[in-house]
Design an enzyme around this catalytic site. Structure first.
Site, mmCIF file in Angstrom:
data_model
loop_
_atom_site.group_PDB
_atom_site.id
_atom_site.type_symbol
_atom_site.label_atom_id
_atom_site.label_comp_id
_atom_site.label_asym_id
_atom_site.label_seq_id
_atom_site.Cartn_x
_atom_site.Cartn_y
_atom_site.Cartn_z
ATOM 1 N N GLY A 161 0.831 -1.192 0.000
ATOM 2 C CA GLY A 161 0.000 0.000 0.000
ATOM 3 C C GLY A 161 0.868 1.245 0.000
ATOM 4 O O GLY A 161 2.084 1.179 0.145
ATOM 5 N N ASP A 219 2.041 5.276 -1.526
ATOM 6 C CA ASP A 219 2.477 5.894 -2.776
ATOM 7 C C ASP A 219 3.987 5.709 -2.947
ATOM 8 O O ASP A 219 4.498 4.601 -2.818
ATOM 9 C CB ASP A 219 2.068 7.368 -2.777
ATOM 10 C CG ASP A 219 1.904 7.939 -4.180
ATOM 11 O OD1 ASP A 219 2.934 8.077 -4.876
ATOM 12 O OD2 ASP A 219 0.768 8.240 -4.584
ATOM 13 N N ILE A 220 4.696 6.779 -3.197
ATOM 14 C CA ILE A 220 6.133 6.683 -3.456
ATOM 15 C C ILE A 220 6.928 7.038 -2.204
ATOM 16 O O ILE A 220 6.539 7.914 -1.433
ATOM 17 C CB ILE A 220 6.539 7.617 -4.627
ATOM 18 C CG1 ILE A 220 7.999 7.378 -5.050
ATOM 19 C CG2 ILE A 220 6.308 9.084 -4.275
ATOM 20 C CD1 ILE A 220 8.380 8.064 -6.350
ATOM 21 N N HIS A 223 14.273 4.900 -0.113
ATOM 22 C CA HIS A 223 15.095 4.115 0.808
ATOM 23 C C HIS A 223 16.556 4.359 0.473
ATOM 24 O O HIS A 223 16.915 4.470 -0.709
ATOM 25 C CB HIS A 223 14.811 2.621 0.675
ATOM 26 C CG HIS A 223 13.390 2.240 0.924
ATOM 27 N ND1 HIS A 223 12.682 2.665 2.021
ATOM 28 C CD2 HIS A 223 12.531 1.480 0.196
ATOM 29 C CE1 HIS A 223 11.456 2.175 1.964
ATOM 30 N NE2 HIS A 223 11.335 1.455 0.871
ATOM 31 N N ILE A 242 5.138 3.931 6.354
ATOM 32 C CA ILE A 242 4.660 2.559 6.508
ATOM 33 C C ILE A 242 3.832 2.168 5.294
ATOM 34 O O ILE A 242 2.972 2.929 4.852
ATOM 35 C CB ILE A 242 3.801 2.409 7.788
ATOM 36 C CG1 ILE A 242 4.646 2.681 9.036
ATOM 37 C CG2 ILE A 242 3.183 1.008 7.878
ATOM 38 C CD1 ILE A 242 3.854 2.710 10.330
ATOM 39 N N GLY A 266 6.690 -3.217 4.944
ATOM 40 C CA GLY A 266 6.687 -2.778 6.339
ATOM 41 C C GLY A 266 6.886 -1.293 6.519
ATOM 42 O O GLY A 266 6.040 -0.490 6.164
ATOM 43 N N CYS A 281 5.307 9.972 -0.246
ATOM 44 C CA CYS A 281 4.004 9.373 0.075
ATOM 45 C C CYS A 281 2.857 10.134 -0.577
ATOM 46 O O CYS A 281 1.703 10.038 -0.148
ATOM 47 C CB CYS A 281 3.793 9.273 1.588
ATOM 48 S SG CYS A 281 5.079 8.306 2.403
#
Length: 223
Positions: free
Chosen positions: A83, A85-86, A89, A155, A167, A185
């Site tokens: 679930g 959006d963008i 990391h 998340i 996660g 997000c």
């Protein structure tokens, strides 16, 4: 007492970690469908090289730079089945991939996400960083209900047959400039922060990992 295994993958390329996650997820779903008991509860933590991931409902328009620019900063992009959006990391960030059997833990999906958020909130409190939830915006925030709202942890999860995948991503010593290349997000009106940014010092990544594992295990066993 529910046993949660701590798996520290240290630094791992995103595609390798995704493949490993997928193998674990598929094996556990298969075991569950076969009625096998004793599916392990694994709390996986690691860090990645520069990468952007876009969730199944994510919008390409939230990537603000070209492929050539991404190539120049050695950043890859992956479309994945979580679930959200963008998000970004990279080094200095902790990505957590709890691989849980929620049925065995007596948790629904919303309760599980709430538990992850609470884990982050509690660990941040150990560093005197006050965090909150923000209604309608999954994740963990600082000054959540003010114009200074900024996210410290994103998340995004996938759950099938009660087995979890993907996660959270906690910014510890993350280089925040990489978030300026996206609408994190999907938000255009909220900021992003890190533990280092808030405390003005570098944080021991491995210590935070241990604290996350211990707090998550404690919450699972106290709920």
């Amino acid at each position: 007492m529910k046993t949660i295994n701590y798996l520290n993958w240290y630094s791992k390329d995103y595609d390798e970690a995704l493949n490993l996650q997928t193998e674990i997820f598929n094996r556990k779903v298969g075991d569950k469908l076969a009625g096998n008991a004793g599916i392990s509860q694994d709390f996986i933590l690691c860090s990645h090289n520069h990468v952007y991931t876009i969730g199944k409902h994510g919008k390409e328009s939230n990537m603000l730079v070209s492929k050539d620019f991404l190539d120049s900063i050695k950043a890859k992009v992956f479309h994945i089945n979580r679930g959200g959006d963008i998000t970004y990391h990279g080094p200095g960030q902790i990505t957590g991939y709890p691989s849980m059997d929620l049925d065995a833990l007596g948790l629904g999906v919303r309760e599980y996400i709430f538990l992850i958020e609470q884990t982050i909130i509690d660990v941040m409190a150990q560093y005197n960083i006050v965090c909150q939830r923000l209604e309608g915006a999954t994740g963990v925030w600082i000054d959540a209900h003010t114009p200074k709202a900024r996210k410290i942890c994103a998340i995004g999860v996938k759950v099938s047959r009660g087995i979890t995948m993907h996660g959270f991503a906690l910014n510890v010593n993350t280089d925040l400039k990489y978030f300026s290349f996206i609408n994190p997000c999907g938000f255009t009106d909220k900021g992003v922060t890190s533990m280092q940014q808030e405390l003005k010092r570098e944080i021991d990544l491995e210590q935070v990992k241990q604290q996350l594992y211990e707090q998550f295990s404690k919450l699972v066993n106290n709920q």
